[in-house]
Design a protein around this motif. Sequence first.
Motif, PDB file in Angstrom:
ATOM      1  N   ALA A  33       0.893  -1.294   0.193  1.00  0.00           N
ATOM      2  CA  ALA A  33       0.148   0.048   0.051  1.00  0.00           C
ATOM      3  C   ALA A  33       1.055   1.201   0.003  1.00  0.00           C
ATOM      4  CB  ALA A  33      -0.900   0.118   1.169  1.00  0.00           C
ATOM      5  N   GLU A  34       1.960   1.133   0.911  1.00  0.00           N
ATOM      6  CA  GLU A  34       2.671   2.476   0.775  1.00  0.00           C
ATOM      7  C   GLU A  34       3.437   2.606  -0.433  1.00  0.00           C
ATOM      8  OE1 GLU A  34       7.052   3.149   2.844  1.00  0.00           O
ATOM      9  OE2 GLU A  34       5.495   2.618   4.397  1.00  0.00           O
ATOM     10  N   GLN A  35       3.886   1.592  -1.199  1.00  0.00           N
ATOM     11  CA  GLN A  35       4.319   1.686  -2.273  1.00  0.00           C
ATOM     12  C   GLN A  35       3.661   2.230  -3.574  1.00  0.00           C
ATOM     13  OE1 GLN A  35       5.870  -2.461  -2.774  1.00  0.00           O
ATOM     14  NE2 GLN A  35       8.200  -1.747  -2.792  1.00  0.00           N
ATOM     15  N   ARG A  36       2.260   1.769  -3.304  1.00  0.00           N
ATOM     16  CA  ARG A  36       1.287   2.296  -4.627  1.00  0.00           C
ATOM     17  C   ARG A  36       1.106   3.652  -4.211  1.00  0.00           C
ATOM     18  NH1 ARG A  36      -1.038  -2.818  -3.187  1.00  0.00           N
ATOM     19  NH2 ARG A  36      -2.491  -1.804  -1.763  1.00  0.00           N
ATOM     20  N   GLU A  37       1.184   4.085  -3.001  1.00  0.00           N
ATOM     21  CA  GLU A  37       0.749   5.477  -2.603  1.00  0.00           C
ATOM     22  C   GLU A  37       1.941   6.511  -3.213  1.00  0.00           C
ATOM     23  OE1 GLU A  37       0.090   8.311   1.155  1.00  0.00           O
ATOM     24  OE2 GLU A  37      -0.733   6.199   1.130  1.00  0.00           O
ATOM     25  N   HIS A  38       3.050   6.053  -2.835  1.00  0.00           N
ATOM     26  CA  HIS A  38       4.336   6.570  -3.440  1.00  0.00           C
ATOM     27  C   HIS A  38       4.385   6.847  -4.918  1.00  0.00           C
ATOM     28  CE1 HIS A  38       8.193   8.554  -2.970  1.00  0.00           C
ATOM     29  NE2 HIS A  38       8.951   7.593  -3.689  1.00  0.00           N
ATOM     30  N   LEU A  39       4.108   5.557  -5.572  1.00  0.00           N
ATOM     31  CA  LEU A  39       4.232   5.585  -6.856  1.00  0.00           C
ATOM     32  C   LEU A  39       3.047   6.581  -7.529  1.00  0.00           C
ATOM     33  CD1 LEU A  39       4.969   4.680  -9.723  1.00  0.00           C
ATOM     34  CD2 LEU A  39       3.264   2.809  -9.434  1.00  0.00           C
ATOM     35  N   GLY A  40       1.991   6.371  -6.925  1.00  0.00           N
ATOM     36  CA  GLY A  40       0.622   7.546  -7.138  1.00  0.00           C
ATOM     37  C   GLY A  40       1.348   8.966  -7.211  1.00  0.00           C
ATOM     38  N   ASP A  41       1.962   9.335  -5.854  1.00  0.00           N
ATOM     39  CA  ASP A  41       2.433  10.674  -5.436  1.00  0.00           C
ATOM     40  C   ASP A  41       3.449  11.110  -6.811  1.00  0.00           C
ATOM     41  OD1 ASP A  41       0.982  10.912  -3.488  1.00  0.00           O
ATOM     42  OD2 ASP A  41       2.583  10.387  -2.051  1.00  0.00           O
ATOM     43  N   LEU A  42       4.409  10.138  -7.272  1.00  0.00           N
ATOM     44  CA  LEU A  42       5.131  10.414  -8.397  1.00  0.00           C
ATOM     45  C   LEU A  42       4.479  10.454  -9.735  1.00  0.00           C
ATOM     46  CD1 LEU A  42       7.959   7.749  -7.405  1.00  0.00           C
ATOM     47  CD2 LEU A  42       8.281  10.034  -6.896  1.00  0.00           C
ATOM     48  N   LEU A  43       3.685   9.789 -10.000  1.00  0.00           N
ATOM     49  CA  LEU A  43       2.964   9.886 -11.246  1.00  0.00           C
ATOM     50  C   LEU A  43       2.054  11.375 -11.251  1.00  0.00           C
ATOM     51  CD1 LEU A  43       1.906   6.127 -11.961  1.00  0.00           C
ATOM     52  CD2 LEU A  43       3.580   7.610 -13.064  1.00  0.00           C
ATOM     53  N   ASP A  44       1.555  11.708 -10.037  1.00  0.00           N
ATOM     54  CA  ASP A  44       0.907  12.984  -9.766  1.00  0.00           C
ATOM     55  C   ASP A  44       1.560  14.099 -10.290  1.00  0.00           C
ATOM     56  OD1 ASP A  44      -1.703  12.108  -9.235  1.00  0.00           O
ATOM     57  OD2 ASP A  44      -1.513  12.072  -7.343  1.00  0.00           O
ATOM     58  N   THR A  45       2.921  14.000  -9.683  1.00  0.00           N
ATOM     59  CA  THR A  45       4.002  15.277  -9.879  1.00  0.00           C
ATOM     60  C   THR A  45       4.354  15.110 -11.241  1.00  0.00           C
ATOM     61  OG1 THR A  45       5.075  14.842  -7.924  1.00  0.00           O
ATOM     62  CG2 THR A  45       6.225  15.823  -9.187  1.00  0.00           C
ATOM     63  N   VAL A  46       4.540  14.154 -11.759  1.00  0.00           N
ATOM     64  CA  VAL A  46       4.827  14.198 -13.326  1.00  0.00           C
ATOM     65  C   VAL A  46       3.699  14.872 -14.230  1.00  0.00           C
ATOM     66  CG1 VAL A  46       5.489  12.655 -15.389  1.00  0.00           C
ATOM     67  CG2 VAL A  46       6.565  12.415 -13.395  1.00  0.00           C
ATOM     68  N   GLU A  47       2.639  14.250 -13.671  1.00  0.00           N
ATOM     69  CA  GLU A  47       1.395  14.791 -14.588  1.00  0.00           C
ATOM     70  C   GLU A  47       0.988  16.221 -14.474  1.00  0.00           C
ATOM     71  OE1 GLU A  47      -2.113  15.051 -17.039  1.00  0.00           O
ATOM     72  OE2 GLU A  47      -0.595  13.790 -16.858  1.00  0.00           O
ATOM     73  N   ALA A  48       0.945  16.868 -13.350  1.00  0.00           N
ATOM     74  CA  ALA A  48       1.011  18.202 -12.979  1.00  0.00           C
ATOM     75  C   ALA A  48       1.956  19.035 -13.707  1.00  0.00           C
ATOM     76  CB  ALA A  48       1.084  18.454 -11.488  1.00  0.00           C
ATOM     77  N   ALA A  49       3.253  18.531 -13.606  1.00  0.00           N
ATOM     78  CA  ALA A  49       4.389  19.323 -14.397  1.00  0.00           C
ATOM     79  C   ALA A  49       4.092  19.469 -16.047  1.00  0.00           C
ATOM     80  CB  ALA A  49       5.618  18.746 -14.086  1.00  0.00           C
ATOM     81  N   ALA A  50       3.613  18.160 -16.606  1.00  0.00           N
ATOM     82  CA  ALA A  50       3.345  18.215 -17.823  1.00  0.00           C
ATOM     83  C   ALA A  50       2.109  18.872 -18.157  1.00  0.00           C
ATOM     84  CB  ALA A  50       3.190  16.769 -18.317  1.00  0.00           C
ATOM     85  N   ARG A  51       1.259  19.210 -17.507  1.00  0.00           N
ATOM     86  CA  ARG A  51      -0.174  19.904 -17.447  1.00  0.00           C
ATOM     87  C   ARG A  51       0.233  21.392 -17.571  1.00  0.00           C
ATOM     88  NH1 ARG A  51      -3.389  17.125 -14.764  1.00  0.00           N
ATOM     89  NH2 ARG A  51      -2.969  17.964 -12.702  1.00  0.00           N
ATOM     90  N   ALA A  52       1.177  21.723 -16.557  1.00  0.00           N
ATOM     91  CA  ALA A  52       1.370  23.116 -16.417  1.00  0.00           C
ATOM     92  C   ALA A  52       2.217  23.525 -17.749  1.00  0.00           C
ATOM     93  CB  ALA A  52       2.314  23.271 -15.150  1.00  0.00           C
ATOM     94  N   ALA A  53       3.009  22.628 -18.025  1.00  0.00           N
ATOM     95  CA  ALA A  53       4.015  22.943 -19.674  1.00  0.00           C
ATOM     96  C   ALA A  53       3.126  23.206 -20.493  1.00  0.00           C
ATOM     97  CB  ALA A  53       4.957  21.897 -19.481  1.00  0.00           C
ATOM     98  N   GLU A  54       2.140  22.365 -20.582  1.00  0.00           N
ATOM     99  CA  GLU A  54       1.092  22.356 -21.824  1.00  0.00           C
ATOM    100  C   GLU A  54       0.358  23.597 -22.026  1.00  0.00           C
ATOM    101  OE1 GLU A  54      -1.737  19.248 -21.687  1.00  0.00           O
ATOM    102  OE2 GLU A  54      -0.272  17.830 -22.589  1.00  0.00           O
ATOM    103  N   SER A  55       0.141  24.249 -20.677  1.00  0.00           N
ATOM    104  CA  SER A  55      -0.580  25.502 -20.570  1.00  0.00           C
ATOM    105  C   SER A  55       0.058  26.772 -20.679  1.00  0.00           C
ATOM    106  CB  SER A  55      -1.380  25.362 -19.215  1.00  0.00           C
ATOM    107  OG  SER A  55      -0.639  25.791 -18.231  1.00  0.00           O
ATOM    108  N   ARG A  56       1.560  26.730 -20.626  1.00  0.00           N
ATOM    109  CA  ARG A  56       2.316  27.844 -20.852  1.00  0.00           C
ATOM    110  C   ARG A  56       2.237  28.241 -22.212  1.00  0.00           C
ATOM    111  NH1 ARG A  56       6.988  25.004 -18.356  1.00  0.00           N
ATOM    112  NH2 ARG A  56       6.262  24.654 -16.133  1.00  0.00           N
ATOM    113  N   PRO A  57       2.391  29.692 -22.738  1.00  0.00           N
ATOM    114  CA  PRO A  57       2.399  30.148 -24.110  1.00  0.00           C
ATOM    115  C   PRO A  57       3.710  29.424 -24.733  1.00  0.00           C
ATOM    116  CG  PRO A  57       2.206  31.879 -22.284  1.00  0.00           C
ATOM    117  CD  PRO A  57       2.182  30.671 -21.716  1.00  0.00           C
ATOM    118  N   ALA A  58       3.705  29.335 -25.884  1.00  0.00           N
ATOM    119  CA  ALA A  58       4.843  28.914 -26.503  1.00  0.00           C
ATOM    120  C   ALA A  58       5.919  29.824 -26.854  1.00  0.00           C
ATOM    121  CB  ALA A  58       4.317  28.108 -28.013  1.00  0.00           C
TER     122      ALA A  58
END
Length: 147
Positions: free
Chosen positions: A122-147
Amino acid sequence: MGERELAELMHLVNRRLRHGYLRRLEPLGLSPSHARALRVLAAEPDRPLRMVRLAEELRIVPRSLTPVVDALEEAGLVRRRTDPGNRRSTLVEITAAGRAAAERARDARRRAGEELFAVLSAEQREHLGDLLDTVEAAARAAESRPA
């Protein structure tokens, strides 16, 4: 571990997750594209979406959406109607049966993930989820920035 190796591992795990999801969708008579469309429509249960808007939400071209909506309509999961505000536009609304199918598809995706990630604590799943959330949030933020 190199960047390429991590990307390859993510690809392999994603493929296994997708195959598990497909196995669970098949008995429901749904494809992943049907399930995705229902998920988007179920998120706005009291508001039909224009076909163009639904295509944007799914990140596909509108002409690719037509066969998906045709199949969902034939199955009684969605209804089309003319947009009263713009008679050239078509609205798509989810039916009660479509909401139930969207819920079953969501459960199928959840069960596929639970099965695949059962090897982790359960701890590993939670940690993996946190890591993937971080990557997704960064990618979403980069997409919303003007080119």
